[in-house]
Design a protein around this motif. Structure first.
Motif, PDB file in Angstrom:
ATOM      1  N   VAL A  80      30.134  38.499  28.471  1.00  0.00           N
ATOM      2  CA  VAL A  80      31.187  37.490  28.626  1.00  0.00           C
ATOM      3  C   VAL A  80      30.603  36.089  28.496  1.00  0.00           C
ATOM      4  O   VAL A  80      31.197  35.192  27.887  1.00  0.00           O
ATOM      5  CB  VAL A  80      31.899  37.660  29.978  1.00  0.00           C
ATOM      6  N   LEU A  81      29.401  35.884  29.036  1.00  0.00           N
ATOM      7  CA  LEU A  81      28.735  34.592  28.934  1.00  0.00           C
ATOM      8  C   LEU A  81      28.459  34.238  27.479  1.00  0.00           C
ATOM      9  O   LEU A  81      28.651  33.094  27.064  1.00  0.00           O
ATOM     10  CB  LEU A  81      27.427  34.625  29.728  1.00  0.00           C
ATOM     11  N   ARG A  82      28.057  35.214  26.710  1.00  0.00           N
ATOM     12  CA  ARG A  82      27.782  34.960  25.287  1.00  0.00           C
ATOM     13  C   ARG A  82      29.041  34.462  24.585  1.00  0.00           C
ATOM     14  O   ARG A  82      29.008  33.484  23.837  1.00  0.00           O
ATOM     15  CB  ARG A  82      27.266  36.228  24.620  1.00  0.00           C
ATOM     16  N   GLY A  83      30.172  35.137  24.829  1.00  0.00           N
ATOM     17  CA  GLY A  83      31.423  34.690  24.221  1.00  0.00           C
ATOM     18  C   GLY A  83      31.841  33.324  24.715  1.00  0.00           C
ATOM     19  O   GLY A  83      32.390  32.513  23.962  1.00  0.00           O
ATOM     20  N   TRP A  84      31.585  33.038  25.987  1.00  0.00           N
ATOM     21  CA  TRP A  84      31.915  31.743  26.575  1.00  0.00           C
ATOM     22  C   TRP A  84      31.135  30.633  25.899  1.00  0.00           C
ATOM     23  O   TRP A  84      31.662  29.560  25.612  1.00  0.00           O
ATOM     24  CB  TRP A  84      31.616  31.817  28.067  1.00  0.00           C
ATOM     25  N   LEU A  85      29.855  30.900  25.601  1.00  0.00           N
ATOM     26  CA  LEU A  85      29.024  29.909  24.921  1.00  0.00           C
ATOM     27  C   LEU A  85      29.437  29.725  23.462  1.00  0.00           C
ATOM     28  O   LEU A  85      29.254  28.641  22.889  1.00  0.00           O
ATOM     29  CB  LEU A  85      27.549  30.332  24.983  1.00  0.00           C
ATOM     30  N   GLU A  86      29.994  30.767  22.864  1.00  0.00           N
ATOM     31  CA  GLU A  86      30.402  30.701  21.459  1.00  0.00           C
ATOM     32  C   GLU A  86      31.727  29.969  21.260  1.00  0.00           C
ATOM     33  O   GLU A  86      32.058  29.596  20.126  1.00  0.00           O
ATOM     34  CB  GLU A  86      30.533  32.111  20.880  1.00  0.00           C
ATOM     35  N   ALA A  87      32.479  29.782  22.310  1.00  0.00           N
ATOM     36  CA  ALA A  87      33.815  29.178  22.188  1.00  0.00           C
ATOM     37  C   ALA A  87      33.732  27.830  21.486  1.00  0.00           C
ATOM     38  O   ALA A  87      32.957  26.953  21.865  1.00  0.00           O
ATOM     39  CB  ALA A  87      34.439  29.023  23.567  1.00  0.00           C
ATOM     40  N   GLY A  88      34.536  27.693  20.428  1.00  0.00           N
ATOM     41  CA  GLY A  88      34.587  26.441  19.693  1.00  0.00           C
ATOM     42  C   GLY A  88      33.442  26.207  18.742  1.00  0.00           C
ATOM     43  O   GLY A  88      33.294  25.107  18.197  1.00  0.00           O
ATOM     44  N   THR A  89      32.616  27.221  18.505  1.00  0.00           N
ATOM     45  CA  THR A  89      31.486  27.066  17.587  1.00  0.00           C
ATOM     46  C   THR A  89      31.673  27.967  16.377  1.00  0.00           C
ATOM     47  O   THR A  89      32.542  28.842  16.356  1.00  0.00           O
ATOM     48  CB  THR A  89      30.160  27.423  18.278  1.00  0.00           C
ATOM     49  N   SER A  90      30.821  27.768  15.391  1.00  0.00           N
ATOM     50  CA  SER A  90      30.872  28.605  14.197  1.00  0.00           C
ATOM     51  C   SER A  90      30.325  29.992  14.509  1.00  0.00           C
ATOM     52  O   SER A  90      29.507  30.175  15.412  1.00  0.00           O
ATOM     53  CB  SER A  90      30.056  27.966  13.073  1.00  0.00           C
TER      54      SER A  90
END
Length: 345
Positions: A218-228
């Motif tokens: 979940v943290l990985r997806g949270w960090l990816e939010a709004g990025t390429s």
């Protein structure tokens, strides 16, 4: 020499090549005790820190850049070789165990998860403090001048993302008096400065708002939010280093960051190390040219608490147009304080 003295007063024993006196040892023990007693933090400062490297072009005009999450990979004119002063390279010893990086990081995640979060006193907010160094340079007319610019960052964040950020830049330190004069001639700052920013609710930092996930996926997806999509593995390592500087993490959240690091391709064990604040840690690295120049990105973890102690970036084989001799540390972050505290008035 005033600039050098000021740097020494603030950074104390951060240079591993320097000998430490009793007063510095006491300060280090206090810093470590605070880190072990609460969580840890420190790191990024501005409200909008770029997540990708940028390419700089200079055609006879002044360009000033700070390599803090951005390495200059190309310039239109090659600077004269006047090599910059960079921090001493840390000395890494044998690994704490023979385990591969992924397994060892998961073991450290278990250590982190087993910690107890201290009670939060009434009226307090997340308080983080770090000392950092980034390569700063100016280029004009084919000449490049670099400066060592140590910085001290402090932040206070409330639950509704209001807060305060104080960033103090110390006087730059130069390779020579000639470089200092040239830097000043081009309009560069040669004295210390301090910036204080107060943010309303929701304005403290555009990333990392709300609860930090305590699950690695979940943290990985949270960090990816709004990025390429399909970002390089090293980007997650850098994101975690930035997160460590902006948010006070509880044991479960800290464990999630280590488990995410454990899953990154290319992660290796670098060895045991005494960091720039005199603390013993275990280092893990990714070496990549994903940002343009071959570089080694290293995180240092406290084996007794799972706390992140520091992050470093070192150019390994070539510096492109940057006037440094490789291998060269071009940035580091030393996380000193992570606690609940009242906002200063």
């Amino acid at each position: 020499m005033r600039a050098v003295d000021e740097v020494r007063q603030l950074l104390g024993g951060l240079d591993p090549a320097q000998n430490a006196g009793p007063a510095e040892d006491g300060r280090r023990e206090q810093d470590l005790a605070r880190i072990l007693a609460s969580d840890r933090g420190g790191g990024a400062a501005r409200g909008a820190v770029p997540r990708r490297r940028s390419v700089l072009a200079a055609a006879g005009v002044l360009v000033v850049a700070a390599v803090s999450g951005g390495v200059a990979t190309e310039m239109s004119r090659r600077p004269r070789p006047a090599y910059a002063v960079t921090p001493a390279i840390l000395s890494f010893g044998s690994p704490a165990s023979a385990e591969p990086a992924g397994i060892r990081l998961r073991s450290l995640a278990a250590v982190a998860a087993a910690q107890t979060m201290p009670p939060r006193p009434a009226g307090t907010v997340e308080h983080l403090e770090s000392v950092n160094w980034f390569l700063n340079f100016s280029t004009s007319g084919g000449r490049t001048v670099s400066a060592v610019v140590p910085q001290q960052w402090q932040s206070w964040r409330t639950d509704d993302d209001a807060g305060r950020m104080i960033k103090r830049d110390l006087s730059p330190v130069f390779r020579s008096d000639a470089d200092r004069r040239q830097w000043q001639k081009w309009g560069g700052r040669v004295t210390s400065s301090e910036e204080v920013h107060d943010y309303p609710a929701g304005g403290f930092f555009s990333r990392f708002r709300g609860a930090v996930p305590a699950d690695a996926a979940v943290l990985r997806g949270w960090l990816e939010a709004g990025t390429s999509a399909n970002q390089a593995p090293v980007q997650y390592l850098e994101d975690i280093a930035q997160l460590a500087g902006m948010r006070l993490l509880n044991p479960a959240q800290r464990a999630a960051t280590l488990r995410l690091l454990a899953d990154l391709p290319g992660m290796t064990v670098t060895g045991t190390v005494t960091d720039r604040a005199g603390r013993i840690g275990e280092a893990f690295s990714i070496t990549t040219d994903a940002h343009g120049l071959p570089a080694k990105h290293t995180v240092i973890v406290d084996p007794r608490s799972g706390a992140l102690l520091g992050y470093e970036e070192m150019l390994t084989t070539t510096a492109g147009s940057l006037n440094v001799t490789t291998p060269a540390v071009i940035s580091y972050r030393s996380y000193l304080t992570a606690e609940y505290a009242a906002v200063p008035r």
